[in-house]
Design a protein around this motif. Structure first.
Motif, PDB file in Angstrom:
ATOM      1  N   ALA A   1       0.795  -1.318   0.159  1.00 41.90           N
ATOM      2  CA  ALA A   1       0.031  -0.046  -0.095  1.00 41.90           C
ATOM      3  C   ALA A   1       1.036   1.249  -0.060  1.00 41.90           C
ATOM      4  O   ALA A   1       0.354   2.552  -0.225  1.00 41.90           O
ATOM      5  CB  ALA A   1      -0.924   0.083   1.178  1.00 41.90           C
ATOM      6  N   ASN A   2       2.074   1.276   0.309  1.00 39.66           N
ATOM      7  CA  ASN A   2       3.090   2.323   0.149  1.00 39.66           C
ATOM      8  C   ASN A   2       3.597   2.639  -1.224  1.00 39.66           C
ATOM      9  O   ASN A   2       4.477   3.366  -1.464  1.00 39.66           O
ATOM     10  CB  ASN A   2       4.174   2.106   1.105  1.00 39.66           C
ATOM     11  N   ARG A   3       3.169   1.595  -2.300  1.00 35.56           N
ATOM     12  CA  ARG A   3       3.606   1.913  -3.770  1.00 35.56           C
ATOM     13  C   ARG A   3       2.493   2.136  -4.519  1.00 35.56           C
ATOM     14  O   ARG A   3       1.266   1.861  -4.224  1.00 35.56           O
ATOM     15  CB  ARG A   3       4.475   0.606  -4.035  1.00 35.56           C
ATOM     16  N   THR A   4       2.928   2.886  -5.723  1.00 33.75           N
ATOM     17  CA  THR A   4       1.668   3.157  -6.754  1.00 33.75           C
ATOM     18  C   THR A   4       1.103   1.947  -7.320  1.00 33.75           C
ATOM     19  O   THR A   4       2.087   0.704  -7.588  1.00 33.75           O
ATOM     20  CB  THR A   4       2.436   3.943  -7.840  1.00 33.75           C
ATOM     21  N   PRO A   5      -0.053   1.891  -7.735  1.00 26.87           N
ATOM     22  CA  PRO A   5      -0.627   0.812  -8.738  1.00 26.87           C
ATOM     23  C   PRO A   5      -0.423   1.079 -10.115  1.00 26.87           C
ATOM     24  O   PRO A   5      -0.639   0.278 -10.858  1.00 26.87           O
ATOM     25  CB  PRO A   5      -2.188   0.978  -8.265  1.00 26.87           C
ATOM     26  N   GLY A   6       0.335   2.161 -10.397  1.00 22.53           N
ATOM     27  CA  GLY A   6       0.521   2.547 -11.825  1.00 22.53           C
ATOM     28  C   GLY A   6      -0.764   3.398 -12.171  1.00 22.53           C
ATOM     29  O   GLY A   6      -1.707   3.646 -11.548  1.00 22.53           O
ATOM     30  N   GLY A   7      -0.703   4.129 -13.312  1.00 23.04           N
ATOM     31  CA  GLY A   7      -1.992   4.701 -13.561  1.00 23.04           C
ATOM     32  C   GLY A   7      -1.769   4.981 -15.413  1.00 23.04           C
ATOM     33  O   GLY A   7      -0.921   4.206 -16.152  1.00 23.04           O
ATOM     34  N   SER A   8      -3.142   5.348 -15.843  1.00 24.20           N
ATOM     35  CA  SER A   8      -3.956   6.104 -15.391  1.00 24.20           C
ATOM     36  C   SER A   8      -5.159   5.129 -14.841  1.00 24.20           C
ATOM     37  O   SER A   8      -6.023   5.497 -14.164  1.00 24.20           O
ATOM     38  CB  SER A   8      -4.588   7.129 -16.296  1.00 24.20           C
ATOM     39  N   SER A   9      -5.178   3.908 -15.185  1.00 20.72           N
ATOM     40  CA  SER A   9      -6.112   2.912 -14.924  1.00 20.72           C
ATOM     41  C   SER A   9      -5.929   2.176 -13.537  1.00 20.72           C
ATOM     42  O   SER A   9      -6.080   1.072 -13.470  1.00 20.72           O
ATOM     43  CB  SER A   9      -6.354   1.909 -16.037  1.00 20.72           C
ATOM     44  N   SER A  10      -5.605   3.174 -12.569  1.00 20.21           N
ATOM     45  CA  SER A  10      -5.266   2.689 -11.214  1.00 20.21           C
ATOM     46  C   SER A  10      -6.240   1.940 -10.580  1.00 20.21           C
ATOM     47  O   SER A  10      -5.835   0.717 -10.166  1.00 20.21           O
ATOM     48  CB  SER A  10      -4.753   3.865 -10.308  1.00 20.21           C
ATOM     49  N   GLY A  11      -7.542   2.151 -10.604  1.00 24.26           N
ATOM     50  CA  GLY A  11      -8.446   1.298  -9.636  1.00 24.26           C
ATOM     51  C   GLY A  11      -8.671   0.104 -10.489  1.00 24.26           C
ATOM     52  O   GLY A  11      -8.994  -1.011  -9.882  1.00 24.26           O
ATOM     53  N   SER A  12      -8.708   0.190 -12.004  1.00 23.89           N
ATOM     54  CA  SER A  12      -9.134  -1.130 -12.542  1.00 23.89           C
ATOM     55  C   SER A  12      -7.993  -2.158 -12.421  1.00 23.89           C
ATOM     56  O   SER A  12      -8.462  -3.337 -12.035  1.00 23.89           O
ATOM     57  CB  SER A  12      -9.349  -0.720 -13.999  1.00 23.89           C
ATOM     58  N   ALA A  13      -6.732  -1.885 -12.473  1.00 24.01           N
ATOM     59  CA  ALA A  13      -5.817  -2.759 -12.182  1.00 24.01           C
ATOM     60  C   ALA A  13      -5.776  -3.192 -10.885  1.00 24.01           C
ATOM     61  O   ALA A  13      -5.819  -4.494 -10.492  1.00 24.01           O
ATOM     62  CB  ALA A  13      -4.360  -2.232 -12.484  1.00 24.01           C
ATOM     63  N   ALA A  14      -6.092  -2.403  -9.994  1.00 21.89           N
ATOM     64  CA  ALA A  14      -5.722  -2.636  -8.580  1.00 21.89           C
ATOM     65  C   ALA A  14      -6.966  -3.698  -8.000  1.00 21.89           C
ATOM     66  O   ALA A  14      -7.041  -4.566  -7.181  1.00 21.89           O
ATOM     67  CB  ALA A  14      -5.685  -1.470  -7.784  1.00 21.89           C
ATOM     68  N   ALA A  15      -8.316  -3.344  -8.628  1.00 19.92           N
ATOM     69  CA  ALA A  15      -9.305  -3.925  -8.200  1.00 19.92           C
ATOM     70  C   ALA A  15      -9.346  -5.476  -8.661  1.00 19.92           C
ATOM     71  O   ALA A  15      -9.746  -6.357  -8.120  1.00 19.92           O
ATOM     72  CB  ALA A  15     -10.716  -3.317  -8.957  1.00 19.92           C
ATOM     73  N   VAL A  16      -8.788  -5.716  -9.892  1.00 18.76           N
ATOM     74  CA  VAL A  16      -8.539  -7.070 -10.205  1.00 18.76           C
ATOM     75  C   VAL A  16      -7.668  -7.877  -9.652  1.00 18.76           C
ATOM     76  O   VAL A  16      -7.818  -9.042  -9.131  1.00 18.76           O
ATOM     77  CB  VAL A  16      -8.463  -6.939 -11.985  1.00 18.76           C
ATOM     78  N   ALA A  17      -6.513  -7.080  -9.497  1.00 20.57           N
ATOM     79  CA  ALA A  17      -5.495  -7.722  -8.740  1.00 20.57           C
ATOM     80  C   ALA A  17      -5.745  -8.175  -7.053  1.00 20.57           C
ATOM     81  O   ALA A  17      -5.445  -9.297  -6.650  1.00 20.57           O
ATOM     82  CB  ALA A  17      -4.172  -6.922  -8.714  1.00 20.57           C
ATOM     83  N   ALA A  18      -6.712  -7.438  -6.670  1.00 22.27           N
ATOM     84  CA  ALA A  18      -7.282  -7.531  -5.399  1.00 22.27           C
ATOM     85  C   ALA A  18      -8.315  -8.558  -5.089  1.00 22.27           C
ATOM     86  O   ALA A  18      -9.031  -8.612  -3.962  1.00 22.27           O
ATOM     87  CB  ALA A  18      -7.641  -6.339  -4.688  1.00 22.27           C
TER      88      ALA A  18
END
Length: 446
Positions: free
Chosen positions: A143-160
């Protein structure tokens, strides 16, 4: 049971729903429970209405019980980047300037998801106007690192495991880079294969719709549902819908040949990435050769910047003129540089796209795909930046299909993606080659 359901791939979930083994309501409930548990830390969602998500799922279950036709994504939840218009949810584009905006209609990609039977679970976080200023999302692995962007939420939601599928966009590195940082599959199809109607426009020449998933099969399933002709997107051509899933599952007529392409930016890779690629090349001994691109490709990043910034200045003129003080300094600077781009320089940059693709076509007579980094290394620490998109820029400029495979792991235990690049318009072949690669590596690991 809840975690098992939330972890299902989309293909398996869709099959289970069709067969009556699970219901859409059960699947959506499991995803919502996962979101409740992890969202406070990760922050992947810009908008989520639990009751409405369950209402969509119940309608999907009722439709199946009544024996009515069902689509390939029937009852499967999908996350939608908050730059695609949704008639039943806000679309705020990651900026306070668009807060509360409620579109009257769906973007074409969203309407195609609904036609395929998908449950639109909610809107995922985007960076500011899908450019570089980060949103609230954090990397699910750290959680102290970036998920990347700009599609941050999409990538993080699938990964989680919050949702099995999500859609995003890429104008530079906004699908491939977050897929690499979050450890999921990310696919940017050939330019013009998925309609951008109703999606926030940055650059007609560079904007792509992309997808995120946890398996290659899911990538093909989702992308194929979105590849329908739309006359409202001026870069689409009337053609048969690519048979991504069917071709991907076929055996290649001969074992694929790969070109290992460092690109002119190899010195920006981290040691973990270099070591990982060395191991990958060793596993593919006899099927891979190193390829040095022509010198003209060294100028591609500048051509991309010329086009992107000039188009940002045009696309966000109203936001700049009426709300400049509420835009990030970084975006303001890009817009102001774009306002100074000369027409002759812009047109020259656009003209180079065809030339670059003609050179790439010659390479693809010899190779099935390029192997190249998806990002310099693991997700960098800190949340002030979304990371360096340099290894995506060239392929976005050329509009060729690109796929991130979560194959490598860095020294901190974080994912590092391998980017597979294919020939313009040959998306199905790229996915088939990726499946062959997956199986080859799995065999080598046994």
């Amino acid at each position: 049971m809840t975690q098992e359901l939330a972890s299902l791939t989309a293909a398996r979930a869709a099959e289970a729903i069709r067969e009556g083994a699970i219901t859409s309501e059960e699947l959506v409930s499991a995803c919502l429970a996962r979101i409740e548990a992890r969202e406070p830390l990760i922050g992947a969602w810009a908008y989520l209405d639990r009751d409405y998500a369950l209402e969509q799922a119940r309608r999907a279950d009722e439709q199946r019980r009544e024996g009515r036709p069902v689509g390939p994504l029937h009852g499967v939840p999908v996350g939608v980047k908050d730059i695609f218009e949704t008639m039943d949810m806000p679309t705020e584009n990651g900026t306070v300037l668009h807060a509360g905006y409620r579109p009257a209609t769906d973007a074409k990609a969203v309407s195609l998801l609904r036609e395929a039977g998908a449950v639109i679970l909610g809107k995922t976080v985007t960076t500011e106007l899908a450019v570089y200023a980060p949103g609230k999302t954090r990397n699910p692995h750290d959680a102290n690192r970036t998920p990347g962007g700009s599609s941050s939420g999409s990538a993080a939601a699938v990964a989680a495991d919050m949702v099995p599928l999500a859609i995003g966009s890429q104008t530079n590195g906004s699908v491939i880079r977050p897929a690499s940082f979050c450890g999921v599959f990310g696919f940017k199809p050939t330019h013009g294969l998925i309609s951008r109607q109703g999606m926030l426009r940055q650059s007609r020449r560079l904007d792509h719709v992309g997808v995120f998933a946890r398996s290659l099969e899911d990538v093909a399933l989702l992308a194929e549902c979105l590849m329908a002709y739309d006359e409202r997107d001026p870069d689409m051509r009337l053609r048969a819908r690519p048979r991504l899933t069917q071709v991907m599952m076929e055996e290649p007529p001969v074992a694929p040949r790969f070109a290992f392409v460092k690109t002119p930016f190899w010195e920006q890779t981290e040691e973990d990435t270099r070591e990982g690629f060395a191991e990958l090349i060793a596993c593919l001994q006899g099927r891979v050769e190193e390829l040095t691109l022509s010198e003209i490709f060294q100028e591609a990043v500048q051509w991309h910047r010329t086009i992107m910034e000039a188009d940002l200045a045009r696309s966000f003129q109203l936001e700049y003129e009426r709300g400049r003080d509420r835009l990030s300094p970084q975006l303001v600077e890009m817009i102001e540089r774009g306002r100074r781009v000369l027409a002759v320089d812009y047109n020259r940059a656009v003209d180079r796209i065809q030339l670059l693709n003609e050179i790439l076509d010659d390479y693809f007579y010899q190779y099935d795909a390029f192997l190249t980094p998806a990002a310099p290394g693991e997700a960098p620490p800190g949340l002030e930046s979304t990371g360096n998109p340099i290894f995506c820029t060239l392929w976005t400029l050329c509009g060729v299909p690109a796929l991130c495979l979560p194959l490598l792991t860095g020294r901190h235990g974080l994912p590092i993606g391998v980017q597979l690049v294919g020939q313009y318009g040959d998306d199905a072949r790229l996915l088939r080659t990726a499946r062959w690669l997956e199986r080859r590596l799995a065999t080598a690991a046994e």
